[in-house]
Design a protein around this motif. Sequence first.
Motif, PDB file in Angstrom:
ATOM      1  N   SER A 205       0.812  -1.222   0.000  1.00 40.39           N
ATOM      2  CA  SER A 205       0.000   0.000   0.000  1.00 40.39           C
ATOM      3  C   SER A 205       0.844   1.269   0.000  1.00 40.39           C
ATOM      4  CB  SER A 205      -0.942   0.005   1.208  1.00 40.39           C
ATOM      5  OG  SER A 205      -0.222   0.073   2.423  1.00 40.39           O
ATOM      6  N   LEU A 206       2.143   1.132   0.317  1.00 37.32           N
ATOM      7  CA  LEU A 206       3.040   2.301   0.310  1.00 37.32           C
ATOM      8  C   LEU A 206       3.981   2.311  -0.889  1.00 37.32           C
ATOM      9  CD1 LEU A 206       4.045   2.418   4.094  1.00 37.32           C
ATOM     10  CD2 LEU A 206       2.448   3.941   2.905  1.00 37.32           C
ATOM     11  N   ALA A 207       3.931   1.268  -1.709  1.00 38.19           N
ATOM     12  CA  ALA A 207       4.916   1.117  -2.777  1.00 38.19           C
ATOM     13  C   ALA A 207       4.899   2.254  -3.794  1.00 38.19           C
ATOM     14  CB  ALA A 207       4.707  -0.226  -3.482  1.00 38.19           C
ATOM     15  N   SER A 208       3.749   2.818  -4.070  1.00 38.78           N
ATOM     16  CA  SER A 208       3.642   3.892  -5.059  1.00 38.78           C
ATOM     17  C   SER A 208       3.618   5.279  -4.426  1.00 38.78           C
ATOM     18  CB  SER A 208       2.377   3.694  -5.907  1.00 38.78           C
ATOM     19  OG  SER A 208       2.439   2.485  -6.639  1.00 38.78           O
ATOM     20  N   VAL A 209       3.874   5.359  -3.132  1.00 38.14           N
ATOM     21  CA  VAL A 209       3.776   6.633  -2.415  1.00 38.14           C
ATOM     22  C   VAL A 209       5.145   7.293  -2.355  1.00 38.14           C
ATOM     23  CG1 VAL A 209       3.112   7.740  -0.257  1.00 38.14           C
ATOM     24  CG2 VAL A 209       1.885   5.706  -1.037  1.00 38.14           C
ATOM     25  N   PRO A 210       5.308   8.484  -2.950  1.00 44.48           N
ATOM     26  CA  PRO A 210       6.601   9.168  -2.887  1.00 44.48           C
ATOM     27  C   PRO A 210       6.911   9.627  -1.466  1.00 44.48           C
ATOM     28  CG  PRO A 210       4.949  10.596  -3.860  1.00 44.48           C
ATOM     29  CD  PRO A 210       4.309   9.263  -3.703  1.00 44.48           C
ATOM     30  N   ARG A 211       8.183   9.899  -1.221  1.00 45.42           N
ATOM     31  CA  ARG A 211       8.618  10.232   0.134  1.00 45.42           C
ATOM     32  C   ARG A 211       7.833  11.390   0.734  1.00 45.42           C
ATOM     33  NH1 ARG A 211      14.820  10.613   0.605  1.00 45.42           N
ATOM     34  NH2 ARG A 211      14.612   8.339   0.690  1.00 45.42           N
ATOM     35  N   ALA A 212       7.503  12.388  -0.060  1.00 45.06           N
ATOM     36  CA  ALA A 212       6.792  13.561   0.460  1.00 45.06           C
ATOM     37  C   ALA A 212       5.413  13.209   1.001  1.00 45.06           C
ATOM     38  CB  ALA A 212       6.661  14.618  -0.633  1.00 45.06           C
ATOM     39  N   ASP A 213       4.818  12.119   0.523  1.00 44.88           N
ATOM     40  CA  ASP A 213       3.465  11.734   0.929  1.00 44.88           C
ATOM     41  C   ASP A 213       3.451  10.519   1.860  1.00 44.88           C
ATOM     42  OD1 ASP A 213       2.558  13.763  -0.703  1.00 44.88           O
ATOM     43  OD2 ASP A 213       2.152  12.448  -2.406  1.00 44.88           O
ATOM     44  N   ARG A 214       4.611  10.064   2.281  1.00 45.46           N
ATOM     45  CA  ARG A 214       4.671   8.876   3.139  1.00 45.46           C
ATOM     46  C   ARG A 214       4.357   9.229   4.585  1.00 45.46           C
ATOM     47  NH1 ARG A 214       7.881   3.807   2.098  1.00 45.46           N
ATOM     48  NH2 ARG A 214       7.303   3.374  -0.062  1.00 45.46           N
ATOM     49  N   PRO A 215       3.910   8.241   5.353  1.00 44.33           N
ATOM     50  CA  PRO A 215       3.609   8.501   6.774  1.00 44.33           C
ATOM     51  C   PRO A 215       4.884   8.745   7.577  1.00 44.33           C
ATOM     52  CG  PRO A 215       3.416   6.156   6.288  1.00 44.33           C
ATOM     53  CD  PRO A 215       3.626   6.840   4.976  1.00 44.33           C
ATOM     54  N   LEU A 216       4.733   9.489   8.689  1.00 45.27           N
ATOM     55  CA  LEU A 216       5.868   9.700   9.583  1.00 45.27           C
ATOM     56  C   LEU A 216       6.294   8.388  10.229  1.00 45.27           C
ATOM     57  CD1 LEU A 216       4.995  13.017  11.489  1.00 45.27           C
ATOM     58  CD2 LEU A 216       6.482  12.701   9.502  1.00 45.27           C
ATOM     59  N   PHE A 217       5.321   7.536  10.539  1.00 47.27           N
ATOM     60  CA  PHE A 217       5.618   6.236  11.123  1.00 47.27           C
ATOM     61  C   PHE A 217       4.396   5.349  10.990  1.00 47.27           C
ATOM     62  CE2 PHE A 217       4.431   9.179  14.538  1.00 47.27           C
ATOM     63  CZ  PHE A 217       3.355   8.547  15.123  1.00 47.27           C
ATOM     64  N   LEU A 218       4.570   4.083  11.311  1.00 48.18           N
ATOM     65  CA  LEU A 218       3.499   3.098  11.229  1.00 48.18           C
ATOM     66  C   LEU A 218       2.980   2.756  12.621  1.00 48.18           C
ATOM     67  CD1 LEU A 218       5.009   0.449   8.768  1.00 48.18           C
ATOM     68  CD2 LEU A 218       3.451   2.314   8.207  1.00 48.18           C
ATOM     69  N   LYS A 219       1.726   2.356  12.667  1.00 47.77           N
ATOM     70  CA  LYS A 219       1.110   1.812  13.872  1.00 47.77           C
ATOM     71  C   LYS A 219       0.391   0.539  13.451  1.00 47.77           C
ATOM     72  CE  LYS A 219      -2.632   2.681  17.171  1.00 47.77           C
ATOM     73  NZ  LYS A 219      -3.871   3.461  17.388  1.00 47.77           N
ATOM     74  N   MET A 220       0.703  -0.570  14.103  1.00 42.55           N
ATOM     75  CA  MET A 220       0.143  -1.853  13.673  1.00 42.55           C
ATOM     76  C   MET A 220       0.028  -2.795  14.865  1.00 42.55           C
ATOM     77  SD  MET A 220       3.506  -3.383  11.763  1.00 42.55           S
ATOM     78  CE  MET A 220       2.796  -5.026  11.596  1.00 42.55           C
ATOM     79  N   PRO A 221      -0.743  -3.861  14.739  1.00 45.83           N
ATOM     80  CA  PRO A 221      -0.815  -4.838  15.828  1.00 45.83           C
ATOM     81  C   PRO A 221       0.517  -5.553  15.987  1.00 45.83           C
ATOM     82  CG  PRO A 221      -2.609  -5.131  14.255  1.00 45.83           C
ATOM     83  CD  PRO A 221      -1.628  -4.215  13.631  1.00 45.83           C
ATOM     84  N   PHE A 222       0.787  -5.982  17.202  1.00 41.91           N
ATOM     85  CA  PHE A 222       1.942  -6.839  17.454  1.00 41.91           C
ATOM     86  C   PHE A 222       1.530  -8.264  17.130  1.00 41.91           C
ATOM     87  CE2 PHE A 222       4.580  -9.392  20.479  1.00 41.91           C
ATOM     88  CZ  PHE A 222       5.823  -9.080  19.934  1.00 41.91           C
ATOM     89  N   ASN A 223       2.007  -8.766  15.995  1.00 38.10           N
ATOM     90  CA  ASN A 223       1.677 -10.122  15.562  1.00 38.10           C
ATOM     91  C   ASN A 223       2.807 -11.099  15.870  1.00 38.10           C
ATOM     92  OD1 ASN A 223      -0.982  -9.788  14.485  1.00 38.10           O
ATOM     93  ND2 ASN A 223      -0.090  -8.674  12.770  1.00 38.10           N
ATOM     94  N   GLY A 224       3.578 -10.779  16.894  1.00 40.48           N
ATOM     95  CA  GLY A 224       4.662 -11.648  17.323  1.00 40.48           C
ATOM     96  C   GLY A 224       6.014 -11.131  16.882  1.00 40.48           C
ATOM     97  N   PRO A 225       7.081 -11.597  17.533  1.00 39.24           N
ATOM     98  CA  PRO A 225       8.423 -11.113  17.230  1.00 39.24           C
ATOM     99  C   PRO A 225       8.851 -11.307  15.780  1.00 39.24           C
ATOM    100  CG  PRO A 225       8.413 -12.310  19.309  1.00 39.24           C
ATOM    101  CD  PRO A 225       7.063 -12.506  18.690  1.00 39.24           C
ATOM    102  N   ARG A 226       8.540 -12.470  15.190  1.00 37.46           N
ATOM    103  CA  ARG A 226       9.001 -12.744  13.828  1.00 37.46           C
ATOM    104  C   ARG A 226       8.413 -11.766  12.831  1.00 37.46           C
ATOM    105  NH1 ARG A 226       7.995 -15.951   9.311  1.00 37.46           N
ATOM    106  NH2 ARG A 226       5.974 -16.649  10.087  1.00 37.46           N
ATOM    107  N   ALA A 227       7.101 -11.496  12.936  1.00 37.74           N
ATOM    108  CA  ALA A 227       6.458 -10.567  12.003  1.00 37.74           C
ATOM    109  C   ALA A 227       6.996  -9.153  12.185  1.00 37.74           C
ATOM    110  CB  ALA A 227       4.948 -10.590  12.209  1.00 37.74           C
ATOM    111  N   LEU A 228       7.193  -8.744  13.440  1.00 36.71           N
ATOM    112  CA  LEU A 228       7.702  -7.394  13.684  1.00 36.71           C
ATOM    113  C   LEU A 228       9.122  -7.254  13.169  1.00 36.71           C
ATOM    114  CD1 LEU A 228       7.440  -4.585  14.882  1.00 36.71           C
ATOM    115  CD2 LEU A 228       8.032  -5.527  17.119  1.00 36.71           C
ATOM    116  N   GLU A 229       9.983  -8.217  13.460  1.00 39.31           N
ATOM    117  CA  GLU A 229      11.363  -8.140  12.996  1.00 39.31           C
ATOM    118  C   GLU A 229      11.447  -8.158  11.477  1.00 39.31           C
ATOM    119  OE1 GLU A 229      13.201 -11.401  15.201  1.00 39.31           O
ATOM    120  OE2 GLU A 229      14.320  -9.893  16.359  1.00 39.31           O
ATOM    121  N   GLU A 230      10.572  -8.931  10.836  1.00 35.58           N
ATOM    122  CA  GLU A 230      10.567  -8.984   9.374  1.00 35.58           C
ATOM    123  C   GLU A 230      10.308  -7.608   8.780  1.00 35.58           C
ATOM    124  OE1 GLU A 230       8.541 -12.011   6.339  1.00 35.58           O
ATOM    125  OE2 GLU A 230       7.093 -10.525   7.077  1.00 35.58           O
ATOM    126  N   LEU A 231       9.310  -6.902   9.310  1.00 33.85           N
ATOM    127  CA  LEU A 231       8.962  -5.589   8.771  1.00 33.85           C
ATOM    128  C   LEU A 231      10.032  -4.560   9.088  1.00 33.85           C
ATOM    129  CD1 LEU A 231       6.751  -4.034   7.249  1.00 33.85           C
ATOM    130  CD2 LEU A 231       5.747  -3.463   9.463  1.00 33.85           C
TER     131      LEU A 231
END
Length: 339
Positions: A205-231
């Motif tokens: 969902s962010l792949a086509s978003v240029p830097r000027a329009d990107r979010p300052l940061f992400l907020k997401m559920p904690f789906n476990g250490p592996r998923a968080l570390e992957e991202l």
Amino acid sequence: MNSRLDRKLANIRAGKYTRSDFIIADAKDSDVGAGVTATGFDWSGESPRRRSRQEFLAQIEEIIKQDIVDIMLVSQSNLELLQERGAFVGSEIKPAIRANLESMCWGGVRHGKYTQAASRPFRDANIARVMANYPTTGTNLGLYSASFCNDLEADTRTLEAFAAFRAEAAKYGFKYFYEVFNPGIDIGLGNDELGEFINDNIIKSLASVPRADRPLFLKMPFNGPRALEELVTFDSELVVGVLGGGAGTTRDTFELVYQAERYGARLALFGRKINLAEAPLGLLFLMRQVADGTVEPEEAVRAYHGELQRHGLRPARPLEDDRKITEEVLKPAAKLKAV
């Protein structure tokens, strides 16, 4: 004037992160997805009593004065009232508004059935108005949320709404952080698969978003250490934060802060975990200590109950129950730590 948030984000992006740069945000935007039940409880009497809107605002002012959180997220109407009261004058806490809310988050409406179907994007915040007198009043920061449910029509609708928001935000110079929920309905994925599904949809969902329009940061559920570390390791330009989810036990709250920081998140944005606590100020004080690494989660639970006792507040649950981890996603890493 730069806020504390600005300085912390600058340190994180420059590779100078220390644990004192971990960002804590209070999500007091519950009125956008609920009604009378949004304000939490006053625990000072014999039994918990639901706060009025005015008492809810007073609680927010107390948290601002405490000066521990870095972001205070509220509805646009409550920001207006808080600023009329001068709540943010002289404060380094960054105010932010809930810029939209998916229908999956309308579960706080009593007797509602909105969460039984695939979530729909919805937005009624007025960016032009909140930016009209900024920086004197209003704010230039908001939270935009989305959810993906593996349904072509629903997810296309979500992406199109996100694109429309970004275009309007760019027009007014409005900044945002981006929240991606787990699906509000069962889409037939196990926990590991769900983490991968969410990670891929964030990146897509962010792949086509240029830097000027990107979010300052992400907020997401904690789906476990592996998923968080992957991202976190996939893209060093993404500053990843976790949301709080349900109220849980006090141990759940501190354990989530601890594990989130340990596995690469740089922000915790909690709503119900703070709003439904018996002593929100005491909880926030200890959240900061857990994030800084000066107190372990279980020790923090004991300290919190000591704080309740000092203030004559009856705990929602006995200490032994409050020491337990009840959120399944937190249990595996906690068991490894204990070995």
